[in-house]
Design a protein around this motif. Structure first.
Motif, mmCIF file in Angstrom:
data_model
loop_
_atom_site.group_PDB
_atom_site.id
_atom_site.type_symbol
_atom_site.label_atom_id
_atom_site.label_comp_id
_atom_site.label_asym_id
_atom_site.label_seq_id
_atom_site.Cartn_x
_atom_site.Cartn_y
_atom_site.Cartn_z
ATOM 1 N N MET A 1 0.814 -1.189 0.000
ATOM 2 C CA MET A 1 0.000 0.000 0.000
ATOM 3 C C MET A 1 0.865 1.264 0.000
ATOM 4 S SD MET A 1 -3.182 -0.893 -0.154
ATOM 5 C CE MET A 1 -4.030 0.577 0.302
ATOM 6 N N GLU A 2 1.962 1.222 0.750
ATOM 7 C CA GLU A 2 2.831 2.386 0.804
ATOM 8 C C GLU A 2 3.458 2.660 -0.568
ATOM 9 O OE1 GLU A 2 2.581 0.236 3.286
ATOM 10 O OE2 GLU A 2 2.132 1.529 4.998
ATOM 11 N N ARG A 3 3.766 1.596 -1.303
ATOM 12 C CA ARG A 3 4.331 1.758 -2.641
ATOM 13 C C ARG A 3 3.319 2.430 -3.576
ATOM 14 N NH1 ARG A 3 6.379 -3.496 -5.626
ATOM 15 N NH2 ARG A 3 5.147 -4.179 -3.893
ATOM 16 N N ILE A 4 2.049 2.057 -3.447
ATOM 17 C CA ILE A 4 1.009 2.672 -4.263
ATOM 18 C C ILE A 4 0.858 4.146 -3.893
ATOM 19 C CG2 ILE A 4 -1.467 2.662 -4.750
ATOM 20 C CD1 ILE A 4 -1.333 -0.398 -4.349
ATOM 21 N N GLN A 5 0.921 4.451 -2.595
ATOM 22 C CA GLN A 5 0.830 5.839 -2.169
ATOM 23 C C GLN A 5 2.007 6.643 -2.724
ATOM 24 O OE1 GLN A 5 1.509 6.786 1.991
ATOM 25 N NE2 GLN A 5 -0.010 8.423 1.914
ATOM 26 N N ARG A 6 3.195 6.060 -2.695
ATOM 27 C CA ARG A 6 4.376 6.753 -3.225
ATOM 28 C C ARG A 6 4.227 7.030 -4.713
ATOM 29 N NH1 ARG A 6 9.325 8.311 -2.006
ATOM 30 N NH2 ARG A 6 11.027 8.032 -3.464
ATOM 31 N N LYS A 7 3.753 6.043 -5.464
ATOM 32 C CA LYS A 7 3.551 6.247 -6.903
ATOM 33 C C LYS A 7 2.517 7.328 -7.154
ATOM 34 C CE LYS A 7 4.908 1.734 -8.639
ATOM 35 N NZ LYS A 7 4.486 0.547 -9.396
ATOM 36 N N PHE A 8 1.453 7.335 -6.354
ATOM 37 C CA PHE A 8 0.420 8.352 -6.492
ATOM 38 C C PHE A 8 0.993 9.741 -6.211
ATOM 39 C CE2 PHE A 8 -2.721 11.064 -4.349
ATOM 40 C CZ PHE A 8 -3.587 11.282 -5.422
ATOM 41 N N LEU A 9 1.809 9.855 -5.159
ATOM 42 C CA LEU A 9 2.397 11.154 -4.825
ATOM 43 C C LEU A 9 3.324 11.646 -5.928
ATOM 44 C CD1 LEU A 9 3.105 10.665 -1.029
ATOM 45 C CD2 LEU A 9 1.458 12.230 -2.056
ATOM 46 N N LYS A 10 4.078 10.731 -6.534
ATOM 47 C CA LYS A 10 4.947 11.118 -7.649
ATOM 48 C C LYS A 10 4.120 11.581 -8.839
ATOM 49 C CE LYS A 10 9.059 8.383 -6.759
ATOM 50 N NZ LYS A 10 9.946 7.342 -7.310
ATOM 51 N N TYR A 11 3.040 10.872 -9.123
ATOM 52 C CA TYR A 11 2.170 11.259 -10.226
ATOM 53 C C TYR A 11 1.503 12.604 -9.941
ATOM 54 C CZ TYR A 11 -1.620 11.197 -13.604
ATOM 55 O OH TYR A 11 -2.479 11.534 -14.608
ATOM 56 N N LEU A 12 1.067 12.794 -8.716
ATOM 57 C CA LEU A 12 0.451 14.056 -8.325
ATOM 58 C C LEU A 12 1.447 15.210 -8.452
ATOM 59 C CD1 LEU A 12 -2.187 15.259 -7.212
ATOM 60 C CD2 LEU A 12 -1.316 14.809 -4.929
ATOM 61 N N SER A 13 2.681 14.954 -8.056
ATOM 62 C CA SER A 13 3.728 15.952 -8.192
ATOM 63 C C SER A 13 3.969 16.281 -9.667
ATOM 64 C CB SER A 13 5.012 15.453 -7.548
ATOM 65 O OG SER A 13 6.032 16.403 -7.649
ATOM 66 N N PHE A 14 3.923 15.271 -10.512
ATOM 67 C CA PHE A 14 4.069 15.490 -11.953
ATOM 68 C C PHE A 14 2.934 16.354 -12.484
ATOM 69 C CE2 PHE A 14 2.784 14.078 -16.219
ATOM 70 C CZ PHE A 14 3.873 14.554 -16.943
ATOM 71 N N LYS A 15 1.718 16.077 -12.060
ATOM 72 C CA LYS A 15 0.569 16.852 -12.525
ATOM 73 C C LYS A 15 0.635 18.304 -12.059
ATOM 74 C CE LYS A 15 -2.153 14.360 -14.979
ATOM 75 N NZ LYS A 15 -2.311 14.700 -16.387
ATOM 76 N N VAL A 16 1.151 18.534 -10.871
ATOM 77 C CA VAL A 16 1.224 19.887 -10.335
ATOM 78 C C VAL A 16 2.410 20.664 -10.920
ATOM 79 C CG1 VAL A 16 1.629 21.208 -8.215
ATOM 80 C CG2 VAL A 16 0.011 19.321 -8.211
ATOM 81 N N ASN A 17 3.580 20.025 -10.957
ATOM 82 C CA ASN A 17 4.808 20.714 -11.355
ATOM 83 C C ASN A 17 5.201 20.504 -12.816
ATOM 84 O OD1 ASN A 17 5.028 21.481 -8.673
ATOM 85 N ND2 ASN A 17 6.314 19.741 -8.153
ATOM 86 N N GLY A 18 4.676 19.468 -13.433
ATOM 87 C CA GLY A 18 5.047 19.176 -14.816
ATOM 88 C C GLY A 18 6.263 18.287 -14.958
ATOM 89 N N VAL A 19 6.932 17.949 -13.878
ATOM 90 C CA VAL A 19 8.084 17.043 -13.904
ATOM 91 C C VAL A 19 7.958 16.068 -12.744
ATOM 92 C CG1 VAL A 19 9.696 18.644 -15.004
ATOM 93 C CG2 VAL A 19 9.491 18.630 -12.533
ATOM 94 N N TYR A 20 8.490 14.861 -12.970
ATOM 95 C CA TYR A 20 8.500 13.876 -11.893
ATOM 96 C C TYR A 20 9.565 14.248 -10.875
ATOM 97 C CZ TYR A 20 5.319 10.468 -13.915
ATOM 98 O OH TYR A 20 4.202 9.834 -14.378
ATOM 99 N N PRO A 21 9.351 13.914 -9.611
ATOM 100 C CA PRO A 21 10.404 14.154 -8.615
ATOM 101 C C PRO A 21 11.633 13.305 -8.949
ATOM 102 C CG PRO A 21 8.377 13.362 -7.565
ATOM 103 C CD PRO A 21 8.164 13.340 -9.029
ATOM 104 N N GLU A 22 12.795 13.786 -8.529
ATOM 105 C CA GLU A 22 14.019 13.042 -8.828
ATOM 106 C C GLU A 22 14.015 11.679 -8.153
ATOM 107 O OE1 GLU A 22 15.978 15.492 -5.267
ATOM 108 O OE2 GLU A 22 15.286 16.307 -7.146
ATOM 109 N N ARG A 23 14.800 10.798 -8.689
ATOM 110 C CA ARG A 23 14.898 9.439 -8.155
ATOM 111 C C ARG A 23 15.439 9.494 -6.722
ATOM 112 N NH1 ARG A 23 15.398 5.233 -11.871
ATOM 113 N NH2 ARG A 23 15.044 3.320 -10.733
ATOM 114 N N GLY A 24 14.796 8.762 -5.821
ATOM 115 C CA GLY A 24 15.218 8.735 -4.422
ATOM 116 C C GLY A 24 14.683 9.907 -3.615
ATOM 117 N N CYS A 25 13.695 10.604 -4.154
ATOM 118 C CA CYS A 25 13.092 11.734 -3.438
ATOM 119 C C CYS A 25 12.483 11.234 -2.126
ATOM 120 C CB CYS A 25 12.020 12.371 -4.312
ATOM 121 S SG CYS A 25 11.153 13.723 -3.533
ATOM 122 N N CYS A 26 12.637 12.019 -1.098
ATOM 123 C CA CYS A 26 12.167 11.639 0.232
ATOM 124 C C CYS A 26 10.639 11.563 0.273
ATOM 125 C CB CYS A 26 12.672 12.650 1.248
ATOM 126 S SG CYS A 26 12.189 12.292 2.930
#
Length: 126
Positions: A1-26
């Motif tokens: 479940m935590e992995r799914i939440q992390r993927k969702f947060l990365k996708y959400l960050s992409f939608k907001v900022n236009g770029v994916y967070p860097e690899r290993g982002c906290c």
């Protein structure tokens, strides 16, 4: 479940900022950015809230209240655990909701008393 939440947060960050967070982002930085709570912390808070409501009869379920085993220490005992539970001998017992709720509360019982504290005071510990 935590992995799914992390993927969702990365996708959400992409939608907001236009770029994916860097690899290993906290993970905590992503959670704070979107004002979200870690799933483990949410599960812990929810289980303690549910236990509080059962004990204070805000949830009327006698069969669940009957399953709780209160630990009554001897007069000269140093033990401060509120609930008694047997040593688990299977994963089924470890993952059972009653066992989990009691274990979580026993881990914080030296900081508060479930009978005399308000729910807000207990949740502030987490």
């Amino acid at each position: 479940m935590e992995r799914i939440q992390r993927k969702f947060l990365k996708y959400l960050s992409f939608k907001v900022n236009g770029v994916y967070p860097e690899r290993g982002c906290c993970q905590n930085a992503l959670l704070a950015k979107f004002n979200m709570e870690d799933l483990d912390k949410r599960r812990t808070r929810t289980s303690v809230t549910f236990l509080f409501k059962i004990i204070h009869q805000l949830i009327d379920c006698a069969c669940l209240l009957q399953e709780l085993q209160f630990h009554v220490p001897h007069f000269s005992s140093r033990s401060s655990s509120t609930f008694y539970h047997t040593t688990p001998n299977s994963n089924i017992l470890i993952n059972s909701p009653i066992y989990n709720m009691c274990s979580v509360f026993n881990s914080i019982c030296d900081k508060c008393d479930i009978h005399n504290s308000h729910m807000k005071d207990i949740l502030d510990i987490f």
